[in-house]
Scaffold this active site. Structure first.
Site, PDB file in Angstrom:
ATOM      1  N   ASP A  88      -3.539   3.051   8.159  1.00  0.00           N
ATOM      2  CA  ASP A  88      -2.452   3.576   7.328  1.00  0.00           C
ATOM      3  C   ASP A  88      -2.103   5.015   7.702  1.00  0.00           C
ATOM      4  OD1 ASP A  88      -2.483   1.132   6.134  1.00  0.00           O
ATOM      5  OD2 ASP A  88      -3.295   1.796   4.214  1.00  0.00           O
ATOM      6  N   HIS A 138       0.801  -1.221   0.000  1.00  0.00           N
ATOM      7  CA  HIS A 138       0.000   0.000   0.000  1.00  0.00           C
ATOM      8  C   HIS A 138       0.834   1.270   0.000  1.00  0.00           C
ATOM      9  CE1 HIS A 138      -4.441   1.087   1.065  1.00  0.00           C
ATOM     10  NE2 HIS A 138      -3.961   1.825   0.092  1.00  0.00           N
ATOM     11  N   HIS A 148       4.185   0.809   4.288  1.00  0.00           N
ATOM     12  CA  HIS A 148       2.816   0.538   3.837  1.00  0.00           C
ATOM     13  C   HIS A 148       1.785   0.859   4.914  1.00  0.00           C
ATOM     14  CE1 HIS A 148       1.855  -3.799   5.415  1.00  0.00           C
ATOM     15  NE2 HIS A 148       2.624  -3.167   6.259  1.00  0.00           N
ATOM     16  N   ASP A 195      -9.844  -0.513   3.728  1.00  0.00           N
ATOM     17  CA  ASP A 195      -8.672  -1.092   4.396  1.00  0.00           C
ATOM     18  C   ASP A 195      -9.073  -1.631   5.757  1.00  0.00           C
ATOM     19  OD1 ASP A 195      -5.954  -1.521   5.360  1.00  0.00           O
ATOM     20  OD2 ASP A 195      -5.330   0.002   3.915  1.00  0.00           O
ATOM     21  N   ASP A 201      -7.063  -6.428   2.019  1.00  0.00           N
ATOM     22  CA  ASP A 201      -7.261  -6.893   3.390  1.00  0.00           C
ATOM     23  C   ASP A 201      -8.475  -6.258   4.052  1.00  0.00           C
ATOM     24  OD1 ASP A 201      -6.482  -4.425   4.601  1.00  0.00           O
ATOM     25  OD2 ASP A 201      -4.422  -5.093   4.898  1.00  0.00           O
ATOM     26  N   ASP A 208      -7.493  -1.780  -0.643  1.00  0.00           N
ATOM     27  CA  ASP A 208      -6.606  -2.774  -0.044  1.00  0.00           C
ATOM     28  C   ASP A 208      -7.429  -4.045   0.143  1.00  0.00           C
ATOM     29  OD1 ASP A 208      -5.083  -4.365   1.747  1.00  0.00           O
ATOM     30  OD2 ASP A 208      -4.113  -2.588   2.582  1.00  0.00           O
ATOM     31  N   GLU A 239      -1.923  -4.982  -2.056  1.00  0.00           N
ATOM     32  CA  GLU A 239      -1.694  -5.993  -1.020  1.00  0.00           C
ATOM     33  C   GLU A 239      -2.159  -7.404  -1.397  1.00  0.00           C
ATOM     34  OE1 GLU A 239       0.182  -5.480   1.527  1.00  0.00           O
ATOM     35  OE2 GLU A 239       0.233  -3.294   1.782  1.00  0.00           O
ATOM     36  N   HIS A 299      -6.838  -1.502   8.006  1.00  0.00           N
ATOM     37  CA  HIS A 299      -5.944  -0.699   8.828  1.00  0.00           C
ATOM     38  C   HIS A 299      -6.122   0.790   8.520  1.00  0.00           C
ATOM     39  CE1 HIS A 299      -4.176  -4.678   7.971  1.00  0.00           C
ATOM     40  NE2 HIS A 299      -3.905  -4.679   9.263  1.00  0.00           N
TER      41      HIS A 299
END
Length: 299
Positions: free
Chosen positions: A126, A99, A139, A122, A228, A226, A271, A124
Site C-alpha cells: 500500500d 483500504h 486502495h 496486509d 487479504d 486488511d 477489503e 500488499h
C-alpha cells in the site's frame, strides 16, 4: 472500559473489483456487535458514512488516480467522524470498504493530542503513488499517503502531513510488492515483515517486535487489518487474494498479542468482498479476529 463505536464505510471507489462496498453489512451480519458485547463491551453502531457508487460518477483515465475527488470526500468525512469518536473518549472500529478508507482513519488518529504507531496487516505494501501505481486504484496507496507521499488532496486531509512517523510503522504479512513501491518503502524507513520472515521466525517473534516498534515513544497503536493478509484458504472473499498468507492460528495469535499489549486504540477492517466469498466466511473471520483483538481467549 471504553465504548466501542462502529463506523461503516461502504466504499469500493479505491478498488478495481466491485463488491467491497458490501463489506460493512457482511461483517455486521456475521454478528460483530453481539460478539463484542459478549466480551463485556458496550458497543454502539453509528451506521455508515454516505458513499457514492461508481455509477454515480466517472473515474479518471487509467494511470490517473481513479475517483480521486470521491475518495477524498469519503476519507474527509471519515476523518471528521473518527475524530469526534476519539475526542469523546471512545474506541473506533471502522468497517470497510476498500483500504483507501484508512487514509481517513489514520488521519483522524494523527489529529489527536497523543501520538500513535501503526501496525498494517496486509498482503500488499500500500505504498504506491500516482507516479508508481500500475492501476490508478487508491486502495494501493493509503500507507504512502499517511506517510506524506502522494497527491496533495489525499496527503493534506485534516490540514497537516505527514500523519505518522515511519519509525513507528510496521507492515506484517506482505508478499506482493511492486518494485517502485518497495523502493519507496525502503526510502521511507518502514519496517516490513514478509511472509518468508514469519515462516522463518514465527508469528510470535514478529509480533513482539512489531508491537515494540509501534509503541516506542507513542501513546498507542492503530491497527489496519486488511483481510487479504490472511491466506485465501481462510479469507477467500477479498478483492486481491495472494496465496501463502497468514494462517488462521497465526492471525489469532497476532490479535491475542495485541490484546495483551493493551496498546490498540483504533482499528479499521477492510477489503471484505461478499461477492467473492463463500458463505460469508471472510466476514466471519474478520469478526473472530476482532474478538481476539478485544480479549477473547480460550481460557
Amino acid at each position: 472500559m471504553k465504548e466501542l463505536h462502529i463506523i461503516g464505510v461502504p466504499s469500493d471507489l479505491g478498488q478495481g473489483r466491485r463488491g467491497v462496498d458490501m463489506g460493512p453489512s457482511a461483517i455486521r451480519y456475521a454478528g460483530l456487535s453481539g460478539r463484542l458485547e459478549g466480551l463485556g463491551y458496550h458497543v454502539r453502531d453509528l451506521g455508515n458514512i454516505n458513499v457514492p457508487t461508481p455509477e454515480m460518477t466517472k473515474a479518471a483515465d487509467h494511470k490517473s488516480l481513479r475517483y480521486l475527488p470521491e475518495v477524498t470526500k469519503v476519507c474527509t468525512d471519515l476523518f471528521g467522524m473518527v475524530n469526534k469518536v476519539v475526542k469523546d473518549g471512545h474506541l473506533p472500529i471502522i468497517l470497510g470498504g476498500d483500504h483507501s478508507i484508512a487514509i481517513g482513519s489514520v488521519a483522524a488518529m494523527a489529529n489527536q493530542d497523543q501520538t500513535y504507531g501503526v501496525i498494517w496487516f496486509d498482503a500488499h505494501g500500500d505504498m504506491n503513488t500516482e507516479e508508481t501505481t500500475p492501476t490508478g486504484n487508491i486502495h494501493g496507496m493509503p500507507l504512502a499517503v499517511s506517510l506524506g507521499y502522494g497527491h496533495p488532496d489525499l496527503v493534506n486531509i485534516g490540514g497537516f502531513q505527514p500523519k505518522i512517523k515511519s519509525g513507528n510503522v510496521v507492515l506484517v504479512g506482505i508478499r506482493s510488492i511492486d518494485e517502485d513501491e518497495a523502493k519507496l518503502m525502503k526510502q521511507a524507513g518502514v519496517k516490513a515483515y514478509t511472509m518468508a520472515e514469519i515462516d522463518k521466525r514465527g508469528m510470535a517473534a514478529v509480533m513482539a517486535e512489531a508491537i515494540q516498534i509501534a509503541t516506542d515513544g507513542t501513546d498507542g497503536v492503530h491497527l489496519s487489518l486488511d483481510l487479504d493478509a490472511l491466506d485465501p484458504t481462510f479469507a477467500p472473499g477479498v478483492g486481491t487474494p495472494v496465496n501463502g498468507g497468514v494462517t488462521y492460528r497465526e492471525g489469532h495469535l497476532a490479535m491475542e498479542m495485541l490484546a495483551a499489549s493493551g496498546a490498540v486504540v483504533s482499528v479499521d477492517v477492510v477489503e471484505v468482498n461478499p461477492i467473492l466469498d463463500k458463505q460469508n466466511q471472510t466476514a466471519v473471520m474478520a469478526v473472530e479476529l476482532l474478538q481476539s483483538l478485544f480479549g477473547k481467549t480460550v481460557m
